[in-house]
Design a protein around this motif. Structure first.
Motif, mmCIF file in Angstrom:
data_model
loop_
_atom_site.group_PDB
_atom_site.id
_atom_site.type_symbol
_atom_site.label_atom_id
_atom_site.label_comp_id
_atom_site.label_asym_id
_atom_site.label_seq_id
_atom_site.Cartn_x
_atom_site.Cartn_y
_atom_site.Cartn_z
ATOM 1 N N ASP A 123 55.328 17.399 -5.003
ATOM 2 C CA ASP A 123 55.562 17.847 -3.710
ATOM 3 C C ASP A 123 56.848 18.415 -3.394
ATOM 4 O O ASP A 123 56.955 19.147 -2.629
ATOM 5 C CB ASP A 123 55.551 16.492 -2.824
ATOM 6 C CG ASP A 123 54.149 15.860 -2.488
ATOM 7 O OD1 ASP A 123 53.238 16.448 -2.882
ATOM 8 O OD2 ASP A 123 53.977 14.823 -2.345
ATOM 9 N N GLU A 124 57.735 18.140 -4.484
ATOM 10 C CA GLU A 124 59.311 18.966 -4.312
ATOM 11 C C GLU A 124 59.195 20.038 -4.576
ATOM 12 O O GLU A 124 60.257 21.012 -4.568
ATOM 13 C CB GLU A 124 60.298 17.856 -4.982
ATOM 14 C CG GLU A 124 60.590 16.761 -4.314
ATOM 15 C CD GLU A 124 61.558 15.964 -4.918
ATOM 16 O OE1 GLU A 124 62.683 15.364 -4.298
ATOM 17 O OE2 GLU A 124 61.610 15.539 -6.366
ATOM 18 N N THR A 183 59.365 15.595 -8.172
ATOM 19 C CA THR A 183 57.917 15.092 -7.772
ATOM 20 C C THR A 183 57.167 16.354 -7.518
ATOM 21 O O THR A 183 57.781 17.498 -7.407
ATOM 22 C CB THR A 183 57.737 14.413 -6.693
ATOM 23 O OG1 THR A 183 58.433 14.876 -5.471
ATOM 24 C CG2 THR A 183 58.626 13.097 -6.711
ATOM 25 N N GLN A 230 57.346 24.737 -2.226
ATOM 26 C CA GLN A 230 58.547 24.281 -1.683
ATOM 27 C C GLN A 230 59.585 25.180 -2.688
ATOM 28 O O GLN A 230 60.851 25.408 -1.959
ATOM 29 C CB GLN A 230 58.819 23.067 -1.938
ATOM 30 C CG GLN A 230 57.975 21.816 -1.190
ATOM 31 C CD GLN A 230 58.150 22.067 0.231
ATOM 32 O OE1 GLN A 230 59.145 22.146 0.691
ATOM 33 N NE2 GLN A 230 57.083 22.203 0.951
#
Length: 707
Positions: A276-277, A274, A281
């Motif tokens: 967000d991952e 995703t 990160q």
């Protein structure tokens, strides 16, 4: 599909001007050949046109051949590409009309029928004329031929009509071939155009995305226009994401430290992560396969630090589920107004499917068909790529299969192939993933062991030897001769590393222990003596005579064993002499005798290939030299002939004289001694003759084996 379907006016112009479909080099070769053939066939004009040959010669040498030569000259200019099709039409028509004219004058001449067929074949299939010009040219020649014959000839026979039918068929087939050729060219052209358009669109979208990202920063400082810009950005981003998904391309941004600060949604469909991952990160190198991560991390930071555009960089990425996908990357540096590198904008396109197809083709070209392990080509390319300090110490190991020839001779090549496969699998299974195993010759294998020291290398080789020692094919055991060398210094040329490994391998191939020769050499001797019983007896007796003479000369220990083995192997070169010469019942002619004398050089090459330091090779080569310099192959004389060669010469001559041969009967012991004395100090070393007669033959019964 019609030829010009999907072609715009601009596409048509670009297609006609494309050099990709114009075989310039082939045209030069073909037209040079055409000119030569037209000139050579002028000889037939003298036969078939005894009165008109000046006219025909003028046609050949004044029109056709000059047109061909002009075309060859024009092929080196820019005009050739622009006017290629008209030029080829002119050549096709001129060449065809010339032969058609000859057929009009002589319609029953099969030579010119064949010539016209060659013109049709060349015009339609070799010079790459497109459909329309090819068809117009071909039928122009056909109609000229047809109507010209009707007008000129009063009586037409079956040859003419059948010929016209064949020429009509040739034109129809040529039309279809030209149509298909142009169709495929146009199809490829459109495909290339589509790829270029997609690439241009992707680059444009990438630039638009970079601009939009900059606009976001500006919008945050301008509250009044924020909503309008945000909505516009969402719409643009939606279109951008659709293109990204459809083209399977991930667009992203990295900061100066290599951290993802943006990633398109294609990241989810291609890599399974995703957004967000990924964003804020993970660093770029964390998406590479674990085994390659450190290498790509180091290389990536080196490239990022240069601040240059990175394009067409093909690399593997690992999906969240652990699957490997292949990407081609494009990255562009971003600088702030002060010239400081602050980010990289990039795109990664998924090319896994194309890469797999390329890898299949590459695998075939880089692997041995029989054993399925890498081949010599792969080995040398890998050797070059591993010749870097980060892979030192680099162990280079060479194996030579001992016993393959014996297996092939005894049981056929299927058994030999079975043994090769077993050996290849054994070597391959003994090494790690980072190591390289390859078949570099018919019976040679090689290993490249990066970051491997002497202890680790010998441990691997010991494991391989133990496995091989337990193997056999058709009950026959075999072994490997091994040589290795290490590269630990950039200044040590890799070619010398390989030579050192090969020399060690060859030395180990001949020597096993301090007193016995390698089984490979003995296998060759066994092959020879198994085929010829007289050679088995001869080699054994000469070896025994040599040992006895050596004892008479007070030669002892390992030196005596070497002399005995030298006597056994002195005629090993006869393995290369044809059976019909070795078994010939009569005297050899001059050519056969020259071939027979080659056995000394053959023996030298066989033994030297096993160990270039072995004196056995020298003895095999020089045992037919004479004291007076009249021997062969080099004509050396006196003490320049090695002692062991002089001993072998006496033992060999005596054994040959006292044994039956296909071309003569044996002579008596007394007659043989008389011959030795007769040629002492001319052919033979007198001292050795004396020792042989006084200390060997008088102490032993010459009619019995010395053993």
């Amino acid at each position: 599909m019609l030829l010009k379907d999907k072609f715009s006016h601009d596409d048509e112009r670009a297609f006609k001007a494309s050099e990709e479909f114009i075989p310039v080099f082939l045209i030069r070769v073909l037209f040079a050949l055409f000119a030569v053939l037209y000139a050579l066939y002028a000889l037939t004009d003298l036969i078939y046109f005894p009165t008109l040959w000046p006219l025909i010669f003028a046609l050949r040498f004044g029109l056709v051949i000059p047109v061909f030569i002009i075309t060859i000259v024009l092929s080196y200019t820019k005009i050739f590409i622009k006017y290629y099709q008209p030029l080829m039409m002119v050549n096709f028509v001129v060449g065809g009309l010339a032969i058609a004219f000859m057929l009009i004058l002589s319609p029953n001449n099969v030579v010119y029928y064949g010539g016209l067929f060659m013109v049709y074949f060349s015009g339609y299939f070799l010079v790459k004329l497109r459909f329309v010009p090819a068809t117009l040219s071909g039928f122009s020649i056909l109609l000229f031929h047809f109507f010209g014959t009707l007008l000129y000839q009063n009586n037409l026979n079956e040859t003419f009509y059948y010929g016209m039918l064949f020429f009509l068929g040739a034109n129809l087939i040529g039309m279809m071939g030209a149509y298909n050729n142009e169709y495929m060219q146009r199809k490829q052209f459109l495909r290339d155009q589509d790829i270029e358009k997609i690439n241009a669109q992707l680059k444009k979208q990438n630039e638009e995305k970079a601009l939009q990202l900059q606009q976001i920063a500006d919008a945050n400082r301008k509250n009044e226009a924020q909503h309008r810009l945000t909505e516009a950005l969402k719409e643009t981003e939606s279109r951008f994401e659709q293109i990204s998904m459809q083209s399977r391309t991930i667009f992203y941004e990295l900061n100066a430290e290599g951290l993802y600060t943006y990633a398109s949604k294609a990241m989810e469909t291609i890599l399974g992560y995703t957004i967000d991952e990924i964003v804020n990160q993970r660093y770029f190198y964390e998406l590479f396969p674990k085994a390659m991560r450190e290498e790509y991390k180091k290389m990536g930071y080196e490239e990022l630090a240069k601040g240059k555009v990175i394009s067409d960089f093909i690399n593997p990425l690992e999906t969240k589920s652990g699957k490997i996908v292949w990407m081609t990357s494009f990255m562009m540096p971003v600088y702030n107004p002060s010239g400081e590198l602050i980010a990289y904008h990039g795109s990664d396109m998924d090319i896994t499917e194309q890469k797999q197809k390329q890898d299949e083709i590459k695998h075939i070209s880089y692997h041995d068909f029989l054993t399925k392990i890498p081949n010599r080509r792969y080995y040398h390319e890998k050797l070059e790529s591993l010749d870097k300090e980060r892979y030192y110490p680099l162990a280079v190991v060479i194996f030579d299969f001992n016993g393959l020839k014996v297996i092939n001779d005894a049981f056929g090549h299927d058994a030999g192939n079975e043994a090769l496969i077993k050996v290849a699998n054994t070597i391959k299974n003994a090494i790690g993933d980072a190591d390289v195993c390859a078949r570099i010759g018919g019976d040679e294998f090689a290993l490249l062991l990066p970051k491997t020291n002497l202890v680790a290398t010998e441990k691997i080789l010991q494991h391989i030897k133990q496995k091989i020692k337990k193997q056999s094919v058709q009950g026959i055991n075999y072994s490997l001769a091994v040589g290795y060398e290490f590269k630990q210094d950039l200044h040590y040329p890799i070619s010398e590393v390989m030579n050192a490994a090969e020399n060690m391998m060859y030395k180990n191939k001949v020597l096993e222990g301090s007193s016995m020769r390698n089984r490979a050499i003995m296998s060759i001797l066994k092959t020879l003596t198994d085929k010829y019983e007289e050679e088995k007896i001869h080699s054994k007796r000469v070896s025994e005579y040599c040992r006895a003479i050596g004892q008479g000369l007070d030669i002892k220990g390992e030196a005596l064993k070497e002399l005995e083995l030298a006597g056994m192997l002195h005629d090993i070169g006869k393995i290369s002499i044809p059976d019909e010469i070795l078994k010939k019942p009569g005297s050899l002619n001059q050519a056969e005798w020259a071939e027979m004398k080659n056995h000394t050089l053959n023996g030298y090459q066989i033994l030297r290939a096993a160990d270039q330091y072995s004196d056995l090779a020298e003895y095999a080569m020089t045992h037919h030299e004479r004291i007076d310099g009249q021997g062969y192959p080099n004509g050396i004389k006196g003490k320049k002939i090695p002692l062991y060669s002089r001993i072998i010469a006496v033992a060999d001559a005596y054994e040959a004289m006292t044994s039956d041969r296909p071309y003569r009967k044996a002579i008596s012991h007394e007659e043989a001694i008389a011959e030795l004395n007769r040629y002492r100090n001319t052919q033979f070393d007198g001292k050795i003759v004396d020792v042989f007669i006084e200390k060997v033959l008088k102490e032993k019964d010459p009619t019995k084996s010395l053993s």
